[in-house]
Design an enzyme around this catalytic site. Structure first.
Site, PDB file in Angstrom:
ATOM      1  N   CYS A 296      -0.942 -10.311  53.084  1.00 50.61           N
ATOM      2  CA  CYS A 296      -1.677 -11.160  52.123  1.00 50.61           C
ATOM      3  C   CYS A 296      -3.132 -11.377  52.496  1.00 50.61           C
ATOM      4  O   CYS A 296      -3.891 -11.993  51.741  1.00 50.61           O
ATOM      5  CB  CYS A 296      -0.960 -12.519  51.996  1.00 50.61           C
ATOM      6  SG  CYS A 296      -1.148 -13.574  53.456  1.00 50.61           S
TER       7      CYS A 296
ATOM      8  N   ASP B  77     -16.973  -6.571  68.846  1.00 45.77           N
ATOM      9  CA  ASP B  77     -17.107  -7.666  69.818  1.00 45.77           C
ATOM     10  C   ASP B  77     -17.928  -8.844  69.314  1.00 45.77           C
ATOM     11  O   ASP B  77     -18.146  -9.814  70.046  1.00 45.77           O
ATOM     12  CB  ASP B  77     -17.701  -7.125  71.136  1.00 45.77           C
ATOM     13  CG  ASP B  77     -19.023  -6.353  70.919  1.00 45.77           C
ATOM     14  OD1 ASP B  77     -19.297  -5.406  71.693  1.00 45.77           O
ATOM     15  OD2 ASP B  77     -19.775  -6.707  69.978  1.00 45.77           O
TER      16      ASP B  77
ATOM     17  N   CYS C 180      -3.441 -11.246  58.139  1.00 48.08           N
ATOM     18  CA  CYS C 180      -2.113 -10.780  57.706  1.00 48.08           C
ATOM     19  C   CYS C 180      -2.279  -9.470  56.939  1.00 48.08           C
ATOM     20  O   CYS C 180      -3.108  -9.378  56.018  1.00 48.08           O
ATOM     21  CB  CYS C 180      -1.457 -11.825  56.798  1.00 48.08           C
ATOM     22  SG  CYS C 180       0.062 -11.240  56.025  1.00 48.08           S
TER      23      CYS C 180
ATOM     24  N   THR D 276     -21.928  -2.271  76.998  1.00 47.84           N
ATOM     25  CA  THR D 276     -21.498  -2.104  78.412  1.00 47.84           C
ATOM     26  C   THR D 276     -22.337  -2.979  79.338  1.00 47.84           C
ATOM     27  O   THR D 276     -21.841  -3.481  80.337  1.00 47.84           O
ATOM     28  CB  THR D 276     -21.632  -0.637  78.870  1.00 47.84           C
ATOM     29  OG1 THR D 276     -22.973  -0.196  78.646  1.00 47.84           O
ATOM     30  CG2 THR D 276     -20.658   0.266  78.117  1.00 47.84           C
TER      31      THR D 276
ATOM     32  N   ALA E  20     -20.218   1.404  71.345  1.00 46.35           N
ATOM     33  CA  ALA E  20     -19.810   0.625  72.522  1.00 46.35           C
ATOM     34  C   ALA E  20     -20.851   0.648  73.633  1.00 46.35           C
ATOM     35  O   ALA E  20     -20.894  -0.249  74.482  1.00 46.35           O
ATOM     36  CB  ALA E  20     -18.471   1.159  73.037  1.00 46.35           C
TER      37      ALA E  20
ATOM     38  N   HIS F  87     -15.600  -0.952  62.024  1.00 44.79           N
ATOM     39  CA  HIS F  87     -14.267  -0.962  62.660  1.00 44.79           C
ATOM     40  C   HIS F  87     -13.717  -2.367  62.796  1.00 44.79           C
ATOM     41  O   HIS F  87     -12.841  -2.620  63.610  1.00 44.79           O
ATOM     42  CB  HIS F  87     -14.329  -0.259  64.030  1.00 44.79           C
ATOM     43  CG  HIS F  87     -14.661   1.197  63.898  1.00 44.79           C
ATOM     44  ND1 HIS F  87     -15.155   1.942  64.942  1.00 44.79           N
ATOM     45  CD2 HIS F  87     -14.617   2.049  62.831  1.00 44.79           C
ATOM     46  CE1 HIS F  87     -15.366   3.191  64.534  1.00 44.79           C
ATOM     47  NE2 HIS F  87     -15.045   3.266  63.252  1.00 44.79           N
TER      48      HIS F  87
ATOM     49  N   CYS G  28       2.653 -13.833  59.686  1.00 45.81           N
ATOM     50  CA  CYS G  28       1.827 -14.684  58.838  1.00 45.81           C
ATOM     51  C   CYS G  28       2.488 -16.038  58.587  1.00 45.81           C
ATOM     52  O   CYS G  28       3.673 -16.105  58.228  1.00 45.81           O
ATOM     53  CB  CYS G  28       1.572 -13.971  57.508  1.00 45.81           C
ATOM     54  SG  CYS G  28       0.568 -14.938  56.370  1.00 45.81           S
TER      55      CYS G  28
HETATM   56  N1  APR Z   1     -27.043   2.605  77.627  1.00 52.87           N
HETATM   57  C1  APR Z   1     -27.012   3.757  76.894  1.00 52.87           C
HETATM   58  N2  APR Z   1     -25.877   4.436  76.608  1.00 52.87           N
HETATM   59  C2  APR Z   1     -24.717   3.931  77.094  1.00 52.87           C
HETATM   60  C3  APR Z   1     -24.660   2.752  77.872  1.00 52.87           C
HETATM   61  C4  APR Z   1     -25.897   2.085  78.121  1.00 52.87           C
HETATM   62  N3  APR Z   1     -25.959   0.951  78.844  1.00 52.87           N
HETATM   63  N4  APR Z   1     -23.352   2.529  78.205  1.00 52.87           N
HETATM   64  C5  APR Z   1     -22.637   3.537  77.665  1.00 52.87           C
HETATM   65  N5  APR Z   1     -23.451   4.376  77.002  1.00 52.87           N
HETATM   66  C6  APR Z   1     -23.058   5.546  76.206  1.00 52.87           C
HETATM   67  C7  APR Z   1     -22.015   6.431  76.842  1.00 52.87           C
HETATM   68  O1  APR Z   1     -22.624   7.477  77.567  1.00 52.87           O
HETATM   69  C8  APR Z   1     -21.250   6.965  75.611  1.00 52.87           C
HETATM   70  O2  APR Z   1     -21.735   8.249  75.213  1.00 52.87           O
HETATM   71  O3  APR Z   1     -22.467   5.025  75.031  1.00 52.87           O
HETATM   72  C9  APR Z   1     -21.544   5.971  74.496  1.00 52.87           C
HETATM   73  C10 APR Z   1     -20.315   5.227  74.041  1.00 52.87           C
HETATM   74  O4  APR Z   1     -19.463   6.156  73.442  1.00 52.87           O
HETATM   75  P1  APR Z   1     -17.922   5.773  73.186  1.00 52.87           P
HETATM   76  O5  APR Z   1     -17.349   5.171  74.421  1.00 52.87           O
HETATM   77  O6  APR Z   1     -17.272   6.962  72.581  1.00 52.87           O
HETATM   78  O7  APR Z   1     -18.005   4.582  72.109  1.00 52.87           O
HETATM   79  P2  APR Z   1     -18.268   4.713  70.551  1.00 52.87           P
HETATM   80  O8  APR Z   1     -19.160   5.859  70.237  1.00 52.87           O
HETATM   81  O9  APR Z   1     -18.689   3.369  70.086  1.00 52.87           O
HETATM   82  O10 APR Z   1     -16.796   5.028  69.985  1.00 52.87           O
HETATM   83  C11 APR Z   1     -16.633   5.025  68.581  1.00 52.87           C
HETATM   84  O11 APR Z   1     -14.255   5.183  68.910  1.00 52.87           O
HETATM   85  O12 APR Z   1     -12.306   4.572  69.964  1.00 52.87           O
HETATM   86  C12 APR Z   1     -13.079   4.365  68.853  1.00 52.87           C
HETATM   87  O13 APR Z   1     -13.031   2.420  67.549  1.00 52.87           O
HETATM   88  C13 APR Z   1     -13.538   2.935  68.746  1.00 52.87           C
HETATM   89  O14 APR Z   1     -15.585   2.120  67.737  1.00 52.87           O
HETATM   90  C14 APR Z   1     -15.064   3.041  68.682  1.00 52.87           C
HETATM   91  C15 APR Z   1     -15.282   4.475  68.249  1.00 52.87           C
END
Ligand code: APR
Length: 251
Positions: A132, A104, A129, A28, A24, A121, A154
């Site tokens: 099916c 995303d 569904c 961001t 994630a 994920h 569905c």
């Molecule tokens: N640049 C560098 N690092 C960043 C930035 C950025 N702009 N923005 C956020 N981060 C770092 C944060 O410090 C954090 O350690 O990215 C990391 C994101 O970690 P999580 O929020 O835990 O996300 P992720 O590792 O993708 O989570 C894995 O958990 O909840 C489930 O399914 C969900 O796919 C997700 C999985």
């Protein structure tokens, strides 16, 4: 170029077959909150586990309310410079696949061919569904949910419909896991971008690559549990760093 950036550039130039693994944190800078940073998704709402979604209509209603309220911020988000740098690495043949935990669709929207994106994920841009497998577009479901408070079922078999993401407690997609394992074992550089590396089995791939002899590089704002095993761990913002290290390849 700062020495640390130089080291990432050298790892990339020396690699013949890199894998890019994203979380994630790469999204961001597109305005999509991550999960575990301060103010992240899990600080604002509790995850809905798969068995709860199946067992309780109220939990299904809450899950769909979140989707149509865009509470995770995916709708309308655009790829940022980090995604575009990743797409340039793929276009240049430096990286053959992007293993992502994100749902995303931004790697595809930044130009990475869909067949080179491995979604561990799932994907939040459509629904399926659970009985099916029929694909359902969100817009149609949104109208009946918001208009007539109808929880999506569905249109073919009446089964429960859920966004095509993998919830906690739900089985991982077997084909994506198989491909991710194969790419992890075939690469000579495993580059982690924006993941806290605390959710398994996804977080197992970087360690697997390292144990298999690949170089491991991590770019993440916060330290991760794997920093000590990495050849390089940079605690920086992904977009600006990759824009500097991965210059715009000739279009
Ligand atoms: N640049 C560098 N690092 C960043 C930035 C950025 N702009 N923005 C956020 N981060 C770092 C944060 O410090 C954090 O350690 O990215 C990391 C994101 O970690 P999580 O929020 O835990 O996300 P992720 O590792 O993708 O989570 C894995 O958990 O909840 C489930 O399914 C969900 O796919 C997700 C999985």
């Amino acid at each position: 170029m700062p020495a640390a950036h130089e080291r990432l550039a050298v790892l990339l130039s020396q690699s013949r077959r890199a894998v890019i693994f994203t979380g994630a944190g790469i999204s961001t800078e597109s305005g999509i909150p991550d999960f575990r940073s301060p103010g992240g998704v899990w600080s604002r709402m509790k995850p809905i586990y798969f068995d709860e979604f199946i067992a309780k209509e109220e939990q299904r209603r809450e899950a769909w309310r979140r989707v149509f309220a865009n509470s995770s911020g995916w709708v309308g988000a655009k790829p940022n410079e980090g995604h575009h740098a990743v797409a340039r690495l793929v276009a240049a043949g430096k990286a053959v696949s992007v293993i992502t935990q994100n749902v995303d669709n931004l790697h595809q929207e930044s130009g990475v061919p869909p067949e080179q994106v491995i979604e561990l994920h799932g994907n939040a841009s459509y629904a399926t569904c659970l009985a099916c497998g029929l694909r359902h577009e969100l817009e149609a479901l949104k109208q009946s949910f918001l208009g007539r408070d109808m929880i999506p079922l569905c249109r073919e078999c009446g089964g429960l419909v859920k966004t095509a993401t993998v919830s906690f407690g739900q089985a991982m997609p077997s084909e994506a896991m198989r491909r991710a394992e194969a790419e992890t074992l075939a690469c000579d550089l495993f580059l982690v971008l924006g993941s806290s590396l605390v959710v398994f089995p996804a977080a197992g791939f970087p360690r697997r690559a390292k144990e298999n002899g690949a170089k491991l590089a991590i770019v993440n704002r916060e330290p991760t549990p794997l920093d000590g095993h990495a050849d390089l761990a940079l605690h920086e913002e992904i977009g600006p760093l990759l824009s500097a290290v991965v210059p715009a390849f000739p279009a």
